[in-house]
Structure formats: structure tokens, C-alpha cells
Scaffold this motif. Structure first.
Motif: not given
Length: 368
Positions: A79-98
Motif C-alpha cells: 500500500k505504501k509503495d502504491v501511494v509513494k509511486t503515484i505521489q512521485e510521478v503524478q500519473p494521467d491514468v491509474v490502472v488496477v488489477e480489478l
């Protein structure tokens, strides 16, 4: 979490600003507002992001970047890895395995999951079978039990990394949230079609009696392979076709969806005469660690998902299994009614459905 309490975006700020400056906000066009927010986003986006070791970086031919976060579905550090990655790269799209059938996981907690698993009854089983077919319905119920077993052992529900991804994506300007997994009924039906009748029985039996204890250390070790899929893999190791449909085919589907999300973004235009401008996209993918090698392997391949989306017709063994299940249900009902009284038994046996199954049983006996 604290993140959930933060404002969705800074675009709400003008409403709370001084009332003597409404003309300023009125004079800003949509295109200008977009550019301002995009500039804010770009300033927050790190050119050389400090990413966790669980992140794999992939590039597209047109310059887009995809950061795939490999996770364990029952892990606090994921969970921490996901939060850090999104905060660092400020993505245009987030895709999840759902997929759309599991999107409820975004709002499910430990208490809800355990409650649903404990409330597995004949009515829910019949509903699952009606919606997805006999074996797919059984698999759905049994996998819910597996998830509940792990939840009870660890005290946390699966999908925490997806819930964190959803929260963080909502705070990034112009960030879209995509479901990237193949619909679970398709996966189940293709998996079941790959098994013989006795393999289906053996797999169902193994899932029913799953009770091995699991520790949090085991989960962190599973960062190299998703926990739920590892447990499945241990039971289905002798069924390579099942592994192909549950893991390998979904690797292809997830890769395809990530590549679709990574298409260049068109910037807004002030007028129709202004030429179209595009910029590379930045995408964060959140998937089980077990899917990362497959995504890397398929990344530069020309993918066609039509074949892996088709559902084979029910096999003869599935039809037999469905008949056995229904006959067993009627048998149990009949036995229960017999304990109540012979009048009730006669009433049950007079029902058209019961007479139909009795006739089928008679036909089967006479054919032998």
C-alpha cells in the motif's frame, strides 16, 4: 486514512477566495484553466522519481511511461509503495488489477469480507450458479472462502493497494482510474473448460479444505509472487492449462489494457482552427507481483485479446456435474422432509421439478 480527508483537487480553492475577484475567474477559459492545473501537476511530477524497488518502468514507442507496481494483495508495504509511486510521478491514468465484477473491493473492509464469507448459504450458491454457471459459481464462492481464510489469519482484507490507488488517483488533477483485469466470469469459465471432470472435483475439494496457517512474514515473502495466486498455484500445479487461463492469459489482458491507457494525451484547444497537440502519457499500473514478469514479456508483442475473451460452450462433464449438484440438493431436501413427515415427502415428490429429475434418474438407470 489521512489521505482520504484531503481535498480532491486544488480547483475548489476559488470558491473560498475573496469575493471581489470573481471577474478574474470568469475571464479564464477552460483551456487556460486546464493549462494552469497541468503546470501545477507537472511541477509536482518528479523528473527522476524516487521509486520503490517493486516498481518496473516500461516505455512506449511514442514516449509514454508506464510504472508497474508489483504488489502482494495482503501487504501493508505494498500500500505504501502504491501511494509513494503515484505521489512521485503524478500519473494521467491509474490502472488496477480489478474488473467490474470485483470493483466492490474498493470499498470492502475486513469486517465486510468476513461477514460475506460466513454468510455463504444455499441461496447465495444458487444465485452464483445461475449467474455464472455451475463450476464458475462454485469457484466464485470457494475463492471468497479462500480470501476470508487469509483475511482471518492476517487481520486485513485483500485489495488494500487498490483502495489506496483509488484515493491517491482522486487527488491528482486530470487523473483517470481504469479497471484493467479481464472479467472474472470469463476467467472462471475458461479455466473450468480446461479441466476434466475429476480435476474439477479435486480442485473444488482442495479449496473447500484450505486451512493452513499464514503469517505476515509469509505475505512479505510473497512479494515475489502474489499470495492468493501462489496458494492457488500450489493446488493447481498439476493442471498447467488452469495456470495458463488464470495467470498467463490475464498477463496478456493486463498488458493490453496498460498499453491502451498509455496512449498520448490530446491537449485542449482554444478553438477548432488550432492544431491538435499531444503529449506522452504517464501511467501507474497496480498488479499482483506474479503478473509483472508476464507483462514485461508481452510488452513489445502485438497483442490480440479476442481469443482470450471467448468462452467455450459447456462440456459434457460440466452438464453431468450440474445434474449431480441439482440431484443432491433435491435429495437433501427430500431427506429433510422425510424427517418432518411423509405427507411433506409426497408433496415434494409431486412437484414437477422433482418428477423431472426422478424421470432423468430412471432413464439413466435403464440406459445402463
Amino acid at each position: 486514512t489521512q489521505a482520504a480527508a484531503d481535498p480532491m483537487s486544488s480547483s475548489d480553492a476559488p470558491e473560498d477566495g475573496p469575493k471581489e475577484t470573481p471577474s478574474v475567474s470568469q475571464n479564464i477559459s477552460d483551456a487556460d484553466a486546464f493549462k494552469i492545473l497541468l503546470e501545477v501537476k507537472m511541477k509536482k511530477r518528479q523528473k527522476k522519481p524516487n521509486l520503490p524497488s517493486t516498481v518496473t518502468e516500461l516505455d512506449t514507442a511514442d514516449g509514454s511511461k508506464v510504472y508497474v507496481v508489483g504488489t502482494a494483495h495482503f501487504s501493508d508495504s505494498s500500500k505504501k509503495d502504491v501511494v509513494k509511486t503515484i505521489q512521485e510521478v503524478q500519473p494521467d491514468v491509474v490502472v488496477v488489477e480489478l474488473c467490474q465484477y470485483r470493483v466492490s473491493m474498493l470499498k470492502m473492509d475486513e469486517k465486510t469480507l468476513l461477514k460475506e464469507a460466513k454468510e455463504i448459504n444455499l441461496e447465495k450458491l444458487q444465485q452464483a450458479i445461475k449467474q455464472n454457471g455451475v463450476m464458475s459459481g462454485l469457484m466464485q464462492m470457494l475463492l471468497l472462502k479462500v480470501s476470508a481464510h487469509i483475511t482471518e489469519q492476517l487481520g486485513m482484507a485483500p485489495g488494500g493497494e487498490f483502495r489506496e490507488a483509488f484515493k491517491e488517483a482522486s487527488k491528482v488533477p486530470f487523473c483517470k482510474f481504469h479497471l484493467g483485469d479481464r472479467p472474472i466470469p470469463v476467467t472462471f469459465k475458461r479455466a473450468i473448460a480446461a479441466l476434466s471432470f475429476w480435476q474439477k472435483v479435486k480442485l473444488a475439494w482442495g479449496l473447500c479444505f484450505l486451512s493452513d496457517p499464514i503469517s505476515k512474514d509469509d505475505v512479505e515473502k510473497c512479494k515475489q509472487k502474489d499470495l492468493l495466486e501462489q496458494m492457488m498455484a500450489e493446488m493447481i500445479g498439476e493442471f498447467p492449462d488452469l495456470h495458463r487461463t488464470i495467470v498467463s492469459e490475464r498477463d496478456i489482458y493486463l498488458t493490453y489494457m496498460l498499453k491502451q491507457a498509455a496512449k498520448q494525451i490530446e491537449l485542449p484547444r482554444a478553438s477548432e482552427t488550432e492544431p491538435r497537440k499531444y503529449i506522452p502519457a504517464v501511467v501507474v499500473g497496480v498488479v499482483g507481483m506474479g503478473h509483472v514478469p508476464g507483462i514485461e514479456k508481452n510488452w513489445n508483442a502485438d497483442l490480440n485479446i479476442q481469443e482470450i475473451m471467448s468462452v467455450p460452450p459447456p462440456s459434457a462433464s460440466s452438464k453431468i456435474f450440474k445434474f449431480v449438484i441439482k440431484a443432491t440438493v433435491f435429495g437433501l431436501m427430500g431427506y429433510g422432509c422425510y424427517r418432518i413427515g411423509q405427507r411433506t415427502v409426497r408433496f415434494i415428490l409431486s412437484m414437477p421439478a422433482a418428477q423431472s429429475y426422478l424421470q432423468k434418474l430412471t432413464d439413466i438407470r435403464s440406459s445402463h
